[in-house]
Structures are given as C-alpha cells and as structure tokens.
Design a protein around this motif. Structure first.
Motif, PDB file in Angstrom:
ATOM      1  N   SER A  15       0.784  -0.935  -0.019  1.00 32.03           N
ATOM      2  CA  SER A  15      -0.226  -0.041  -0.053  1.00 32.03           C
ATOM      3  C   SER A  15       0.778   1.315  -0.058  1.00 32.03           C
ATOM      4  N   THR A  18       2.568   1.889  -3.365  1.00 28.53           N
ATOM      5  CA  THR A  18       1.716   2.312  -4.406  1.00 28.53           C
ATOM      6  C   THR A  18       1.082   3.678  -4.093  1.00 28.53           C
ATOM      7  N   ARG A  20      -1.429   4.135  -2.098  1.00 26.74           N
ATOM      8  CA  ARG A  20      -2.753   4.060  -2.115  1.00 26.74           C
ATOM      9  C   ARG A  20      -3.417   3.366  -0.780  1.00 26.74           C
ATOM     10  N   PHE A  25      -6.672   0.667  -2.723  1.00 27.15           N
ATOM     11  CA  PHE A  25      -5.881  -0.170  -3.101  1.00 27.15           C
ATOM     12  C   PHE A  25      -6.700  -1.571  -3.456  1.00 27.15           C
ATOM     13  N   LEU A  34      -4.150  -3.040 -10.226  1.00 22.48           N
ATOM     14  CA  LEU A  34      -3.229  -3.802  -9.315  1.00 22.48           C
ATOM     15  C   LEU A  34      -3.177  -5.479  -9.416  1.00 22.48           C
ATOM     16  N   ILE A  51       4.759  -4.928  -8.118  1.00 24.70           N
ATOM     17  CA  ILE A  51       4.291  -3.541  -7.643  1.00 24.70           C
ATOM     18  C   ILE A  51       5.193  -2.449  -8.653  1.00 24.70           C
ATOM     19  N   GLU A  52       6.544  -2.871  -8.699  1.00 18.78           N
ATOM     20  CA  GLU A  52       7.355  -1.915  -9.242  1.00 18.78           C
ATOM     21  C   GLU A  52       6.959  -1.640 -10.566  1.00 18.78           C
ATOM     22  N   ASN A  55       3.697   0.549 -10.835  1.00 24.03           N
ATOM     23  CA  ASN A  55       4.216   1.912 -10.469  1.00 24.03           C
ATOM     24  C   ASN A  55       5.045   2.550 -11.806  1.00 24.03           C
TER      25      ASN A  55
END
Length: 82
Positions: A15, A18, A20, A25, A34, A51-52, A55
C-alpha cells in the motif's frame, strides 16, 4: 552480477509503495489495476517486482486499459516463475 531479489510485500508495504490507502488499493485490485495477492499460508503478499512494474506504468502515463493488460500478463507469468 547481482541478482534481482523479489521480496514479498505484506499489505502495509504494498500500500505504501503504491501510495494507495486500503480501500483504494483493494478497489484497484478489483478493477484489474493492481495484481491480486498471493497466499502464504494465511497471509497475503504481493511480489515486489509486480508492484514496481505497475508503479512504472502509472508514472509513464499508461492508460487504464494498458495497465489492466499488464496486470493480466503479470498474473499469468506467475505460473511460469521459478
């Protein structure tokens, strides 16, 4: 040559990464923006590389449709990891 280390991020770290909060999220997961978590016993976590990548796509200004496809591809690639 250094190996890329993939960490498993628990909710708080994912979280934060990101930007969020909880509701946003989980809405993003439901909307396909996501990736869903993986289960580790009773716990849930997100691969740090996923996640990377997401982003970077947001930063690059990718459309929601492009990000949804990216998320779909990342989730499909989980089956071939290892």
């Amino acid at each position: 040559m250094a190996k890329n280390i993939i960490m498993l991020l628990r909710f708080a770290a994912a979280s934060e990464a990101t930007g969020r909060p909880r509701t946003s999220f989980y809405r993003a997961i439901k909307a396909g923006l996501l990736p869903p978590p993986i289960k580790i016993g009773e716990a849930s976590a997100w691969p740090s590389n996923e996640i990377e990548i997401i982003n970077k796509a947001f930063i690059a200004g990718k459309s929601e449709l492009e990000i949804k496809q990216l998320v779909s591809d990342l989730v499909a690639a989980r089956a071939h990891a290892a």
